[in-house]
Scaffold this active site. Structure first.
Site, PDB file in Angstrom:
ATOM      1  N   GLN A  77       0.835  -1.209   0.000  1.00 36.59           N
ATOM      2  CA  GLN A  77       0.000   0.000   0.000  1.00 36.59           C
ATOM      3  C   GLN A  77       0.865   1.252   0.000  1.00 36.59           C
ATOM      4  O   GLN A  77       1.848   1.334   0.737  1.00 36.59           O
ATOM      5  CB  GLN A  77      -0.924   0.003   1.225  1.00 36.59           C
ATOM      6  N   GLY A 142     -22.036   2.222   6.114  1.00 37.56           N
ATOM      7  CA  GLY A 142     -22.264   3.346   5.215  1.00 37.56           C
ATOM      8  C   GLY A 142     -23.630   3.149   4.558  1.00 37.56           C
ATOM      9  O   GLY A 142     -23.945   2.058   4.076  1.00 37.56           O
ATOM     10  N   HIS A 318      -7.063 -30.385  30.346  1.00 37.58           N
ATOM     11  CA  HIS A 318      -7.620 -31.022  31.543  1.00 37.58           C
ATOM     12  C   HIS A 318      -8.655 -30.118  32.202  1.00 37.58           C
ATOM     13  O   HIS A 318      -8.353 -28.978  32.539  1.00 37.58           O
ATOM     14  CB  HIS A 318      -6.551 -31.273  32.621  1.00 37.58           C
TER      15      HIS A 318
HETATM   16  P1  TTP Z   1     -11.027  -1.567   8.104  1.00 33.89           P
HETATM   17  O1  TTP Z   1     -11.658  -2.757   8.730  1.00 33.89           O
HETATM   18  O2  TTP Z   1     -11.769  -0.296   8.132  1.00 33.89           O
HETATM   19  O3  TTP Z   1      -9.594  -1.282   8.757  1.00 33.89           O
HETATM   20  P2  TTP Z   1      -8.545  -2.282   9.362  1.00 33.89           P
HETATM   21  O4  TTP Z   1      -8.453  -3.553   8.583  1.00 33.89           O
HETATM   22  O5  TTP Z   1      -7.251  -1.523   9.529  1.00 33.89           O
HETATM   23  O6  TTP Z   1      -9.131  -2.660  10.786  1.00 33.89           O
HETATM   24  P3  TTP Z   1      -9.174  -1.782  12.135  1.00 33.89           P
HETATM   25  O7  TTP Z   1     -10.088  -0.632  11.881  1.00 33.89           O
HETATM   26  O8  TTP Z   1      -9.730  -2.766  13.108  1.00 33.89           O
HETATM   27  O9  TTP Z   1      -7.759  -1.386  12.473  1.00 33.89           O
HETATM   28  O10 TTP Z   1     -10.628  -1.891   6.615  1.00 33.89           O
HETATM   29  C1  TTP Z   1     -11.546  -2.319   5.645  1.00 33.89           C
HETATM   30  C2  TTP Z   1     -10.783  -3.082   4.593  1.00 33.89           C
HETATM   31  O11 TTP Z   1      -9.829  -2.256   3.927  1.00 33.89           O
HETATM   32  C3  TTP Z   1     -10.024  -4.241   5.128  1.00 33.89           C
HETATM   33  O12 TTP Z   1     -10.112  -5.274   4.171  1.00 33.89           O
HETATM   34  C4  TTP Z   1      -8.597  -3.755   5.234  1.00 33.89           C
HETATM   35  C5  TTP Z   1      -8.520  -2.762   4.106  1.00 33.89           C
HETATM   36  N1  TTP Z   1      -7.634  -1.622   4.375  1.00 33.89           N
HETATM   37  C6  TTP Z   1      -6.475  -1.462   3.630  1.00 33.89           C
HETATM   38  O13 TTP Z   1      -6.154  -2.296   2.781  1.00 33.89           O
HETATM   39  N2  TTP Z   1      -5.698  -0.374   3.870  1.00 33.89           N
HETATM   40  C7  TTP Z   1      -6.004   0.563   4.806  1.00 33.89           C
HETATM   41  O14 TTP Z   1      -5.244   1.554   4.965  1.00 33.89           O
HETATM   42  C8  TTP Z   1      -7.216   0.390   5.574  1.00 33.89           C
HETATM   43  C9  TTP Z   1      -7.591   1.380   6.632  1.00 33.89           C
HETATM   44  C10 TTP Z   1      -7.994  -0.724   5.325  1.00 33.89           C
END
Ligand code: TTP
Length: 411
Positions: A77, A142, A318
């Site tokens: 990312q 959302g 156990h």
């Molecule tokens: P979220 O569930 O909103 O974020 P998260 O996976 O970091 O979880 P938390 O809020 O518990 O820390 O993310 C939604 C989806 O998007 C999930 O599949 C992970 C992905 N995602 C990314 O790939 N990059 C990012 O920067 C974020 C925030 C999410």
């Protein structure tokens, strides 16, 4: 067509289970979450691109570079948080005018969601598409506002109202990257794809939606793992015994028992229950419905387990009671350790998530224990309490508060 799977998130709400791994590799019904995502996309795509960052090596080692002969590419990312940033990371892998799926890697859904989405996207000659599902309470979702077969707007967390929720399953064309470049950071400090979609709508783009009626779950919090585990065991489990069952054990189908597993005499197993490979079960234990036990586990004498997930290499050897609980990998419960899963006042159980108490909505919820934890003898764990990975909990401790990772706790 390519499928982009977003799996770079930190999964903080799923701590302690994500202390040392990305959430998408956590196993539900003994299979990593992301494998269900890949399987349900598989009929519609010829290539997978997974956006990774947090603990990415563990995910790459697990999945490797292909699925059913189709290539898997991992893309780190780009800097910044949020789903829009995650999608932008694959910009160089998509050609001008190309259409592609984008799916959150941490959701459970079934094939029909993808088939229906593709259908409405083509039928409406749309610029993008997404999948929605009707919920009575959208406070965690959302809200997708629709009119005349197309999306009119998306509002994050609109409150306790009913309507269409955005499920995190999309189709885009390459022009989405142009709109992501214009997307501004949200109040919670992330670049969100829902804001990008609103920018697209404002510039007259057509966004189609598919109303999915099947099962869907966003695996954001620990109890979502139990919900999906229960759903999969209830609807998909096929009875099959590949291990050895000693005389005197009772097995009420459907129960799946993997190769090399031995179920010793006196064990009583009521399906749906799934047990992995090379585990030892019993003698004289009671395993109740909606329990998944991984590979190389040991469930011993006078142990009762119900509605729980026990990950690989973990033991309740156990005199244990494990109810509505999740036990991470390579974790050991001492003799007599008990999880409480019900409050005396019968109120729903609250769990601390990212420093705030959240209502799980469940009357029954036990412990959430991380990986590589050693729990001593006669430990009592209150409902909804967490024990961090690599923690040592000494004998006789009453776990009425969450225990952080990497600590030693004694009475
Ligand atoms: P979220 O569930 O909103 O974020 P998260 O996976 O970091 O979880 P938390 O809020 O518990 O820390 O993310 C939604 C989806 O998007 C999930 O599949 C992970 C992905 N995602 C990314 O790939 N990059 C990012 O920067 C974020 C925030 C999410």
């Amino acid at each position: 067509m390519k499928a982009i799977i977003l799996a770079a998130g930190k999964g903080e709400r799923l701590r302690p289970l994500t202390d040392d791994r990305p959430k998408v590799i956590l196993k539900v019904a003994n299979k990593p979450i992301i494998e269900y995502v890949i399987e349900n996309l598989d009929p519609f795509v010829d290539e997978f691109i997974i956006v990774v960052r947090y603990m990415k090596e563990k995910l790459i080692n697990l999945l490797g570079d292909e699925f059913h002969g189709k290539p898997i590419t991992y893309v780190e990312q780009v800097e910044g948080e949020g789903t829009a940033k995650a999608i932008y990371s694959v910009k160089d892998y998509i050609e001008e005018g190309e259409e592609f799926f984008v799916v959150n890697g941490d959701i459970y859904f079934e094939e029909d969601a993808v088939r229906g989405l593709l259908h409405v996207f083509k039928k409406n000659n749309a610029d993008a598409g997404l999948v929605v599902k009707k919920f009575d309470d959208l406070s965690q979702f959302g809200l997708v506002e629709v009119d005349g077969g197309l999306v009119r707007g998306i509002r994050e967390k609109p409150g306790k109202i009913s309507g269409f929720a955005n499920l995190g399953i999309y189709i885009f064309k390459s022009d989405v990257f142009r709109f992501i470049e214009k997307t501004e950071i949200s109040e919670r400090g992330e670049y969100e794809i829902t804001d990008t979609l609103n920018l697209m709508l404002a510039s007259g783009k057509r966004i189609a939606y598919y109303e999915y009626k099947g099962y869907w779950n966003d695996i954001g919090r620990p109890w979502n793992l139990l919900e999906v585990n229960e759903y999969i065991l209830k609807t998909k489990l096929k009875h099959g015994i590949r291990g050895k069952v000693e005389e005197g054990a009772v097995i009420i189908p459907p129960v799946e028992i993997g190769e090399g597993t031995v179920v010793r005499s006196g064990s009583y197993i009521i399906g749906p229950v799934k047990i992995g490979r090379n585990s030892i079960i019993g003698p004289n234990c009671f395993i109740r419905p909606y329990t998944s036990i991984g590979d190389n586990c040991h469930i011993g004498n006078a142990v009762e387990i119900k509605n729980s997930i026990i990950m690989d290499h973990s033991n309740a050897p156990h005199l244990n009671y494990v109810g509505d609980s999740i036990i991470g990998e390579n974790t050991n419960l001492g003799a007599g350790t008990i999880t409480a899963n019900l409050r005396h006042d019968n109120r729903t159980i609250k769990v601390e998530i990212k420093g705030k108490l959240e209502d799980s909505g469940r009357r029954k919820l036990g412990a959430i224990i991380g990986h590589n934890v050693k729990v001593g003898i006669n430990v009592t764990i209150y409902p909804g309490r967490k024990i961090g990975s690599n923690a040592f909990v000494g004998p006789g401790v009453i776990v009425d508060k969450n225990i952080p990772p990497n600590v030693l706790i004694v009475v």
